[in-house]
Design a protein around this motif. Structure first.
Motif, short mmCIF file in Angstrom:
data_model
loop_
_atom_site.label_atom_id
_atom_site.label_comp_id
_atom_site.label_asym_id
_atom_site.label_seq_id
_atom_site.Cartn_x
_atom_site.Cartn_y
_atom_site.Cartn_z
N LYS A 1 0.83 -1.21 0.00
CA LYS A 1 0.00 0.00 0.00
C LYS A 1 0.87 1.26 0.00
O LYS A 1 0.64 2.21 -0.73
N ARG A 2 1.89 1.22 0.84
CA ARG A 2 2.79 2.37 0.97
C ARG A 2 3.54 2.62 -0.36
O ARG A 2 3.72 3.76 -0.79
N VAL B 1 -16.53 -2.06 -5.97
CA VAL B 1 -16.39 -1.36 -7.24
C VAL B 1 -17.65 -0.59 -7.63
O VAL B 1 -17.62 0.17 -8.59
N GLN B 2 -18.72 -0.81 -6.89
CA GLN B 2 -19.97 -0.13 -7.25
C GLN B 2 -19.90 1.37 -7.04
O GLN B 2 -20.74 2.12 -7.52
N GLY C 1 -0.42 -3.42 -15.17
CA GLY C 1 0.01 -2.25 -15.92
C GLY C 1 -0.99 -1.95 -17.03
O GLY C 1 -1.35 -0.80 -17.28
N ARG C 2 -1.46 -3.03 -17.67
CA ARG C 2 -2.42 -2.87 -18.75
C ARG C 2 -3.69 -2.22 -18.22
O ARG C 2 -4.30 -1.38 -18.86
N PHE C 3 -4.08 -2.62 -17.03
CA PHE C 3 -5.27 -2.07 -16.43
C PHE C 3 -5.07 -0.60 -16.05
O PHE C 3 -5.86 0.26 -16.38
N LEU C 4 -3.93 -0.36 -15.41
CA LEU C 4 -3.71 0.99 -14.88
C LEU C 4 -3.35 1.99 -15.97
O LEU C 4 -3.52 3.18 -15.78
N SER D 1 -9.37 0.93 -2.13
CA SER D 1 -9.68 -0.49 -2.31
C SER D 1 -8.79 -1.08 -3.41
O SER D 1 -8.29 -2.19 -3.30
N LEU D 2 -8.57 -0.30 -4.45
CA LEU D 2 -7.73 -0.78 -5.55
C LEU D 2 -6.31 -1.06 -5.08
O LEU D 2 -5.72 -2.09 -5.40
#
Ligand SMILES: Nc1ncnc2c1ncn2[C@@H]1O[C@H](COP(=O)(O)OP(=O)(O)OP(=O)(O)O)[C@@H](O)[C@H]1O
Ligand SMILES: [Mg+2]
Length: 378
Positions: free
Chosen positions: A97-98, A217-218, A174-177, A124-125
């Motif tokens: 997280k950090r 995710v909602q 990476g593809r997602f972000l 959450s991500l």
């Protein structure tokens, strides 16, 4: 030839690997629970005591092991550990997280960074997207490498069931972000109306596959503000993941595949070895960890068993009979392990191998790590 008739694989020369100044990065990978973290820590201690300036990046170390290295809290920064010899050892625990937060802080202006960090979707991500840990381990490796502060970086990999996740997850993430999916999500905010709603659901359909492990995710509104704030950073994630991936292909990197002498772990190791070859990533060898060997080699399993049976039938010397049984089981186990290792060696005859004995108890102090290091180099 080995006692059971299989071919003996080449021995992995761990000292040569650690001493070679060209070795810059060692990555310990393998399936869950096989001893990746222990191996990484043991190599770190050994390399430092042989004179190198080393940093070990551990992921989720067992608590006692972390304590033995003075890592009682997660702070995402390397801490110095006192060792013997001329080198220096630093160790750190990856705080996923950090690390994520630090990337945001480094790439967005302070106001935006604040906005992103406070966003529930980001929260959450950053802690639950599958693959985040692998991605962040790569990210941290890239950072440590760029800092130039160490001449050897030893990387432990996350406790995923599948060893290949370490190589696959960062690219996936990476593809997602890097925005293609995120842009689809952001579109409705700009267009609105009925068309917008349609785009939202199409976007979600595609994204849920990738996001399958994200909780909550909602929160669509949150997503949209998040994406708007995140926009400046699109592109950077994937680019950096690719850069680190290329770093792993350079000759200064050495992959060590760790496996237990068990069918599943060795099969997983086998896949990993093949994958490294496909990716042209340098494999140093296989570490078979927690092997069982019997110190008594004068009494075969068959004779031990026969003797135990005789004593048991007569109802005499029950303790001796129990010991003989134990001895027999140990020999059988070590023969089984030997066969599995030979099976691996016949599939990968050129992969150098080293073995580490199962210690009597968990490895939880520097001496324990030194013993593992000695086995690795034996
Ligand atoms: N050779 C060994 N002898 C005895 N105990 C060992 C040995 N190697 C590892 N262990 C113990 O096994 C446990 C698991 O080891 P470790 O944490 O290194 O595995 P890992 O592959 O990093 O697991 P994970 O996939 O969960 O990250 C630890 O408690 C460790 O002390
Ligand atoms: Mg581990």
């Amino acid at each position: 030839m080995s006692p059971t008739g299989g071919k003996t694989p080449p021995a992995l020369d761990v000292n040569a690997l650690l001493d070679d100044p060209r070795t810059k990065i060692i990555v310990c990978c393998g399936s869950g629970g096989v001893g990746k973290t222990t191996t990484a820590a043991a190599l770190g201690v050994r390399a430092a005591e042989r004179g190198r300036d080393v940093v070990v990046l551990t992921v989720d170390p067992a608590r006692r092991l972390a304590q033995s290295m003075g890592l009682s809290e997660l702070d995402n920064n390397p801490r110095k550990i006192e060792v013997e010899g001329d080198g220096e050892l630093h160790a750190m625990m990856l705080d996923m997280k950090r690390t994520f937060d630090e990337i945001v802080e480094a790439h967005a202006d302070p106001d935006r960074a604040k906005q992103i960090l406070a966003n529930p979707f980001y929260q959450s991500l950053s802690s639950s997207l599958s693959g985040t840990q692998e991605y962040m381990a790569m990210e941290k490796l890239g950072q440590l490498h760029r800092s130039g502060a160490w001449d050897l970086i030893i990387v432990d990999t996350p406790p995923s069931r599948n060893a290949l996740d370490f190589l696959d997850a960062p690219e996936r993430m990476g593809r997602f972000l890097d925005g293609r999916f995120m842009r689809i999500l952001a579109t409705p905010a700009k267009t609105g109306g009925r068309f917008g709603v349609k785009v939202i659901s199409a976007g979600f359909g595609m994204v849920t596959g990738v996001l399958n492990k994200v909780i909550g995710v909602q929160l669509l509104r949150d997503v949209q503000t998040f994406v708007a704030a995140f926009d400046t950073m699109f592109g950077g994630f994937r680019e950096r993941a690719e850069k680190t991936f290329r770093l792993l292909q350079t000759p200064g990197t050495a992959f060590l595949v760790v496996a237990a002498p068990e069918p599943d772990a060795l099969r997983e190791a086998s896949y990993f070895v093949e994958r490294l070859a496909e990716e042209r990533m340098p494999l140093a060898g296989l570490v078979v960890n927690r092997v069982h060997e019997s110190a008594v080699d004068t009494l075969s399993a068959a004779r031990g068993q026969a003797a135990a049976e005789t004593l048991e039938e007569r109802g005499e010397h029950t303790l001796t009979a129990a010991l003989l049984r134990l001895h027999t089981q140990r020999l059988q186990r070590s023969a089984r392990e030997e066969r599995l290792r030979e099976h691996f060696a016949s599939a990968h005859p050129n992969v150098p191998v080293t073995a580490v004995a199962a210690q009597a108890e968990d490895v939880h102090d520097l001496d324990g790590l030194r013993r593992v290091g000695e086995d690795l180099a034996a």
